[in-house]
Design an enzyme around this catalytic site. Sequence first.
Site, PDB file in Angstrom:
ATOM      1  CD  GLU A 280     -60.471  51.481   3.774  1.00 49.84           C
ATOM      2  OE1 GLU A 280     -59.918  52.506   3.310  1.00 49.84           O
ATOM      3  OE2 GLU A 280     -60.892  50.559   3.059  1.00 49.84           O
TER       4      GLU A 280
ATOM      5  CG  HIS B 261     -55.893  41.647   0.984  1.00 54.01           C
ATOM      6  ND1 HIS B 261     -55.068  42.408   0.202  1.00 54.01           N
ATOM      7  CD2 HIS B 261     -57.140  42.148   0.795  1.00 54.01           C
ATOM      8  CE1 HIS B 261     -55.788  43.322  -0.440  1.00 54.01           C
ATOM      9  NE2 HIS B 261     -57.037  43.188  -0.092  1.00 54.01           N
TER      10      HIS B 261
END
Lengths: 332, 344
Positions: A64, A133
């Site tokens: 990322e 998440h």
Amino acid sequence: MDVAVRELSYAQAIQEAMAIAMEQDERVFLMGEDIGVYGGAFQVTGDLVERFGSERVMDTPISELGGAGVAVGAALTGLRPIFEFQFSDFATLAMEQIVNQAAKMRFMLGGEVSVPVVMRFPAGSGTGAAAQHSQSLEAWLGHVPGLKVIQPATPHDVKGMLLAAVADPDPVMIFEHKLLYKMKGPVPEGHYTVPIGKADVRRQGRDLTIVATSIMVHKALEAAAALQAEGIDIEVIDLRTVRPMDKQTIIDSVKKTSRLLCVYEAVKTLGIGAEVSAAVAESDAFDYLDAPIVRLGGAEIPIPYNPELEKATVPQVPDIVAAARDLAKGKR
Amino acid sequence: MATARKAANNEAAQPNLPFAFRKYTAEQLREVLHKMYLIRRFEEGAEDAYMRGLIHGTMHLSIGQEASAMGICMPLTDQDQITSTHRGHGHCIAKGADVKRMFAEFFGKTTGYCKGRGGSMHIADVTKGNLGANGIVAGGIPIAVGAALAAKKLRTGKVAVSFFGDGANNEGAFHEALNMAAVWKLPVIFVCENNGYGMSTSTERSTAVKNIADRAGAYAMPGVIVDGNNFSEVAEAANAAVERARAGEGPTLIESKTYRYRGHSKSDRNRYRTKEEIEDWMANRDPIALFEAELKEFGIIDDAGIEAVREAVKKEIADGIEFAKDSPSPEIRDLENYVYTEVA
Ligand SMILES: Cc1ncc(C[n+]2csc(CCOP(=O)(O)OP(=O)(O)O)c2C)c(N)n1
Ligand SMILES: [Mg+2]
């Protein structure tokens, strides 16, 4: 000229916007984890790789920080990347490139460059995916000058705002609530934009203003419909953009209704509700207030796995109904 | 089982036996089989409960990777610590967790290892040294290095093991962690369970080097490649790495080549690999079948013994699910528990 309007899901609307952007501008391309043959973790990119090829629908390794940085560098030097984070939570791994680089580069270089990157963040709770998440981090990024941060709530808006984001010369961060992906709504065909930085009054009312973001707009509208039966007339504002915030629309509404309730999913403290409240408190709308401002936000905890706890963590329709009723009836 | 007893702990006399059959007793080896079955049936049970709507969220199954988890955990004590991954059920069981409390966690109950707050992706058993699965790819790698640093500073003699997937080797955290572990000679073992894919992305498409173990050279530590579906091979590499760590010689990177049978998670259309590839691994390289065959070959167990293991596991799974169903759910009034440490 008549534009056909169809029912599309929020995910389909995003996909259509990305396809239009790629068709119209060769510089536009997509980057992200598993956005190619997999179609994206939430099937947002779907089959775009078949239409545009893997050079323009680029799977990245699980990187990322590096991936976001590559997107920033490509944007800096002539391309128009749309970077998908698999979950908004993973923005935390890329904060360096988003906050120190993308947001500040134009400023640090005295206006000599711009960074037209778009980043997409599937966000929010409600899927049983637990603490890492399910977060809502839009206020984190909203705190950073140089970024634009949006939270479209409908298929119509997400398509138009994504196309506005691609056309925007500066970095735009799009927070997409995962529970909205399957929600359907009318979406015009072809290219159109919905402006970044403009809130939308979704429902007119006289007794109380609710300012809501993302999925909470829908919950607020449900609550407003329920309270109409009790004779409480609620105005619902969809904030749509976190930064730059459309304070005027909020101020105008509160001057009319004299009561303000902010509803958002992110952790309540130090968040969007504080900014909305301050916008009113610092303006002439303050004198119009008939009651203290109320915020309904997420509990001060990470998102739990257990479904009942998870639901209890973020505002639900009955919570909004109760808070709005109390506020309208002067019980606060 | 006379042969077996002779085989065990008899390295000099039986030089041709695979490592595990020289190192471990027949009883230990049968327990390995039991645990491998327990992992597989646990995951099948969890999958079934998920399909029936009893478990929500998502889950990542490690079916096909059981030998890897078991082989690595074999030389570890309950004091040694591991960090695990989103695909962590096998690690948890291999490290000694009770499937009852694992099921309870998946059902979101207070009797679960995380009191219903964590679910599958955060399954842990701190009492047995499992510091937890992780929702963040590569998130556990530096944490294991931290555990190793603590072990060194506190002179506990503990070893830390970090499990991670092939996909994790492209995160910065992996590289930063390996470098520090090597520079500081820490008692940590990096275990890459290379199942060929990070979600849909094959290692060929994601990773510049051919083997993840090739990365070890950049951090001046041994890089060992093992057949992750061969329990003995994994256990051998793990034993060597643990010895090295305990002797103060520093970290090792083990790459365990394996395969996951199921999709990445519950939303996988398996478009990035072929049915033939999956079937080939299942038919010809299944870690439990391979281990069972070896156990039989070396006279450690017979068909009746295997059947008994399977039956015992079946009952443990059924009991675990019952326990989970019967356990209480958390109370909403306890919503804000565990965010900060309670101070008396
Ligand atoms: C930082 C981060 N990026 C992306 C994800 C989403 N994700 C979860 S598992 C996974 C694939 C991981 O692949 P690998 O490391 O090979 O482990 P495997 O799933 O194969 O066991 C991805 C992309 C994540 N959880 N965390
Ligand atoms: Mg993998």
